[in-house]
Design a protein around this motif. Structure first.
Motif, PDB file in Angstrom:
ATOM      1  N   VAL A 136      -8.825  -0.338   0.539  1.00  0.00           N
ATOM      2  CA  VAL A 136      -7.589  -0.399   1.343  1.00  0.00           C
ATOM      3  C   VAL A 136      -6.430  -0.732   0.421  1.00  0.00           C
ATOM      4  N   ASN A 150      -2.177  -1.316   0.593  1.00  0.00           N
ATOM      5  CA  ASN A 150      -1.000  -1.489   1.458  1.00  0.00           C
ATOM      6  C   ASN A 150      -1.338  -1.336   2.941  1.00  0.00           C
ATOM      7  N   GLN A 173      -3.640   0.419   4.338  1.00  0.00           N
ATOM      8  CA  GLN A 173      -4.171   1.715   4.744  1.00  0.00           C
ATOM      9  C   GLN A 173      -5.385   2.067   3.889  1.00  0.00           C
ATOM     10  N   GLU A 230      -7.419   3.988   1.458  1.00  0.00           N
ATOM     11  CA  GLU A 230      -6.978   4.846   0.353  1.00  0.00           C
ATOM     12  C   GLU A 230      -7.607   6.227   0.457  1.00  0.00           C
ATOM     13  N   LYS A 236     -11.074   8.855  -0.056  1.00  0.00           N
ATOM     14  CA  LYS A 236     -11.784   7.636   0.286  1.00  0.00           C
ATOM     15  C   LYS A 236     -12.690   7.187  -0.865  1.00  0.00           C
TER      16      LYS A 236
END
Length: 229
Positions: free
Chosen positions: A169, A171, A173, A175, A178
């Motif tokens: 993850v 920020n 979200q 990444e 994946k």
């Protein structure tokens, strides 16, 4: 009455009475022998596969154990201890050099970080094509609410934390593309014993599992070759 016919019929009945049980026993014997051979082959294959999996698992365990040793070693290195004490630019540079060397020698490492006691990343190096890349200070993130930081901070210095393998993850979200990670972390303290956050290594699960699969295949091939000799 034809005694010869009666005798032949009786003889045939007696022969069938004798032959059928023997034939049945013989058939059962052949079935048992065939099944035993099948079971033997199945058991041998299962044994070979389980042996190969054990060897592959040992390699995987060694890679994770290496991360634990590296992490433990970092907590004792002078550049790391100096950075934890003062966090002055010169001390941070020496910490960065130590972490860079670690990443260069370990291609399964995705990133290595010092996250301070507030949950803020203070030093972070990402591995890009096997080379360490320092993340600029303005791009460092707070990980105060991430479970791996909270759980590691509950441990005593010297204890090791393993996260569940999950997606990286950034920020807030997931990444993309994946990346599934296994995190190995430990709490750190300064020379006065004050908590100074955690050191954490992210390992690429894909690379670890690829190594595992290759080692299993290699072990299976060696076992099969040894059996055929």
């Amino acid at each position: 009455m034809n005694y010869k016919s009666v005798f032949s019929v009786n003889a045939m009945k007696n022969w069938f009475r004798l032959f059928l049980p023997l034939a049945l026993l013989g058939t059962l014997g052949l079935v048992y022998l065939g099944q035993s051979r099948i079971d033997e082959k199945i058991n041998r294959l299962l044994f070979e596969q389980s042996t190969a999996v054990r060897l592959g698992s040992a390699t995987l365990a060694n890679e994770i154990d290496d991360a634990v040793r590296h992490l433990t070693s970092l907590t004792r290195e002078k550049p790391i201890l100096s950075a934890l004490d003062s966090a002055q630019p010169a001390d941070l540079e020496r910490m960065i050099a130590a972490v860079s060397s670690l990443i260069q020698r370990n291609p399964a490492y995705e990133k290595v970080r010092w996250i301070d006691e507030t949950g803020m990343e203070r030093v972070r190096l990402n591995a890009i094509d096997g080379k360490p890349l320092l993340v600029p200070e303005q791009e460092l993130q707070s990980k105060a609410d991430r479970y791996f930081f909270v759980d590691t901070m509950r441990l005593r210095p010297g204890e090791i934390y393993f996260s569940r393998p999950d997606l990286n993850v950034e920020n807030g979200q997931i990444e993309l593309p994946k990346k599934r990670m296994l995190r190995v972390a430990t709490p750190v303290v300064d020379s006065a014993g004050r908590p100074r956050g955690i050191l954490i290594i992210n390992l690429r699960m894909r690379q670890l599992l690829e190594h595992f699969a290759r080692n299993v295949e290699f072990a299976e091939a060696n076992i099969k070759q040894a059996r055929l000799r």
